[in-house]
Design a protein around this motif. Structure first.
Motif, PDB file in Angstrom:
ATOM      1  N   LYS A   1       2.544   2.093   0.765  1.00  0.00           N
ATOM      2  CA  LYS A   1       2.060   0.892   0.054  1.00  0.00           C
ATOM      3  C   LYS A   1       2.406  -0.408   0.799  1.00  0.00           C
ATOM      4  CE  LYS A   1       2.106   2.842  -4.569  1.00  0.00           C
ATOM      5  NZ  LYS A   1       2.991   2.937  -5.745  1.00  0.00           N
ATOM      6  N   PRO A   2       3.691  -0.617   1.196  1.00  0.00           N
ATOM      7  CA  PRO A   2       3.954  -1.865   1.931  1.00  0.00           C
ATOM      8  C   PRO A   2       3.188  -1.945   3.252  1.00  0.00           C
ATOM      9  CG  PRO A   2       5.934  -0.468   1.852  1.00  0.00           C
ATOM     10  CD  PRO A   2       4.935   0.138   0.922  1.00  0.00           C
ATOM     11  N   MET A   3       2.986  -0.799   3.904  1.00  0.00           N
ATOM     12  CA  MET A   3       2.209  -0.798   5.163  1.00  0.00           C
ATOM     13  C   MET A   3       0.809  -1.347   4.906  1.00  0.00           C
ATOM     14  SD  MET A   3       2.538   0.350   8.327  1.00  0.00           S
ATOM     15  CE  MET A   3       1.662  -0.996   9.079  1.00  0.00           C
ATOM     16  N   ALA A   4       0.186  -0.840   3.835  1.00  0.00           N
ATOM     17  CA  ALA A   4      -1.176  -1.277   3.503  1.00  0.00           C
ATOM     18  C   ALA A   4      -1.197  -2.776   3.214  1.00  0.00           C
ATOM     19  CB  ALA A   4      -1.684  -0.481   2.301  1.00  0.00           C
TER      20      ALA A   4
ATOM     21  N   VAL B   1      -8.460  -2.421   4.466  1.00  0.00           N
ATOM     22  CA  VAL B   1      -7.510  -1.301   4.344  1.00  0.00           C
ATOM     23  C   VAL B   1      -7.934  -0.255   3.308  1.00  0.00           C
ATOM     24  CG1 VAL B   1      -5.085  -0.710   3.930  1.00  0.00           C
ATOM     25  CG2 VAL B   1      -5.655  -2.929   4.922  1.00  0.00           C
ATOM     26  N   THR B   2      -7.849   0.995   3.697  1.00  0.00           N
ATOM     27  CA  THR B   2      -8.029   2.112   2.765  1.00  0.00           C
ATOM     28  C   THR B   2      -6.697   2.861   2.679  1.00  0.00           C
ATOM     29  OG1 THR B   2     -10.321   2.365   3.471  1.00  0.00           O
ATOM     30  CG2 THR B   2      -9.320   4.266   2.376  1.00  0.00           C
ATOM     31  N   ILE B   3      -6.287   3.201   1.461  1.00  0.00           N
ATOM     32  CA  ILE B   3      -5.064   4.000   1.289  1.00  0.00           C
ATOM     33  C   ILE B   3      -5.462   5.406   0.832  1.00  0.00           C
ATOM     34  CG2 ILE B   3      -2.819   4.168   0.142  1.00  0.00           C
ATOM     35  CD1 ILE B   3      -2.992   1.192  -0.480  1.00  0.00           C
ATOM     36  N   CYS B   4      -5.018   6.404   1.568  1.00  0.00           N
ATOM     37  CA  CYS B   4      -5.320   7.798   1.199  1.00  0.00           C
ATOM     38  C   CYS B   4      -4.055   8.488   0.689  1.00  0.00           C
ATOM     39  CB  CYS B   4      -5.837   8.566   2.413  1.00  0.00           C
ATOM     40  SG  CYS B   4      -7.362   7.897   3.079  1.00  0.00           S
TER      41      CYS B   4
END
Ligand code: NDP
Length: 280
Positions: A172-175, A185-188
């Motif tokens: 989460k913090p990376m995104a 940004v897409t988070i998978c």
């Protein structure tokens, strides 16, 4: 052509050198940055991490104290120690090594660390500040990934970034940090419908899953920047990432090795955050 290597070891050494110089400047002003690391129990991996952090502090001139508490320490005892450290003017940063034994509530412990000493950046207030773009401590691992990009001259602006993993300490913090730098940004995560297809869209692919070598070369876009956060022990000695390096290196433009990629950056960023806490 095989990918170029994003050399975390070398870049972390350069960051540590910068930190060392900053520590020397602060000492001239009468301030010695101080970090307290708290370890509860005898988890072997945690002991190695704590030892490495202590050694890294000593190398750059940061005053570092390690509090090694027995596994039976109660939550109340741990909270008392954190409150003492909150009030200790020699200590600018407090890090409680995770995981904690099951009878201790991690959230309560992290919430007790004073915001201005939360150099790991895990407290809800710090995370909130990160999301809204206010002053905060960047969590060390994603911060290290961003510095790897910056020092290599890779600008996330306008790029499609895919982060695999949505943990509070990495994914989460990376995104959020990539978003703040204008990536799309897409988070998978484990319920993502077609992970390979999502990954193949990425100009910047960050793997933070904890599954050995699950991201393979066929899931990577030609020329992509691949950052492998994963550290997985396979067999007795071998460490591998979440990315299958041998196939990925043939497709990527840049790639981090494991070990020697993100790992050394995490400690370097902890030192940087501690110095920042002292400066503030
Ligand atoms: P967590 O276990 O907390 O999170 C893993 C994430 O991966 C979860 O969001 C999970 O999804 C997702 N995931 C699991 N399986 C799949 C799958 N099959 N497909 C897609 N997504 C999946 O791990 P961390 O974030 O703490 O750590 C990730 C890795 O990074 C680990 O290998 C860890 O050792 C390493 N690490 C390295 C550091 C360093 O300094 N280099 C520092 C911290 C971690 P869901 O949320 O749906 O369960």
């Amino acid at each position: 052509m095989p990918a170029q290597i994003l050399d975390g070891k070398q870049i972390a050494a350069a960051v540590r050198e910068e930190v060392k110089q900053e520590v020397a400047r602060l000492k001239e002003q009468g301030i010695t940055p101080g970090l307290a690391v708290v370890l509860v129990g005898d988890d072997p991996a945690s002991q190695v991490y704590v030892r490495n952090k202590h050694r890294a502090c000593e190398e750059v001139g940061i005053y570092s104290v390690v509090h090694r508490l027995p596994g039976e320490t109660t939550q109340a005892e741990l909270l008392d120690l954190i409150k003492q450290l909150n009030n200790d003017s020699q200590i600018h940063g407090i890090l409680v090594q995770l995981p904690l034994p099951p009878h201790i509530d991690e959230k309560t412990v992290i919430d007790t660390i004073a915001l201005e000493k939360d150099v790991d950046g895990f407290s809800p207030a710090n995370v909130g500040n990160l999301v809204i773009g206010d002053k905060c401590f960047y969590p060390c691992t994603p911060h290290g990934c961003m510095v790897l990009l910056d020092k290599t001259g890779i600008d996330p602006r306008g790029k499609k970034a895919v982060v695999v993993g949505r943990s509070n300490i990495v994914g989460k913090p990376m995104a959020m940090m990539l978003l703040a730098r204008h990536a799309t940004v897409t988070i998978c995560h484990s319920r993502t419908a077609n992970l390979a297809e999502e990954c193949r869209q990425a100009d910047i692919l960050v793997a933070a899953v904890g599954k050995p070598e699950m991201i393979t070369g066929d899931m990577i876009k030609e020329g992509a920047v691949v950052i492998d956060v994963g550290i997985n022990r396979v067999g007795e000695k071998k460490l591998v990432g979440d990315v299958h390096f041998e196939s990925a290196v043939q497709k990527a433009g840049w790639i981090t090795p494991v070990p020697g990629g993100v790992g050394p950056m995490t400690i370097a960023m902890l030192l940087k955050n501690t110095v920042e806490a002292a400066r503030r």
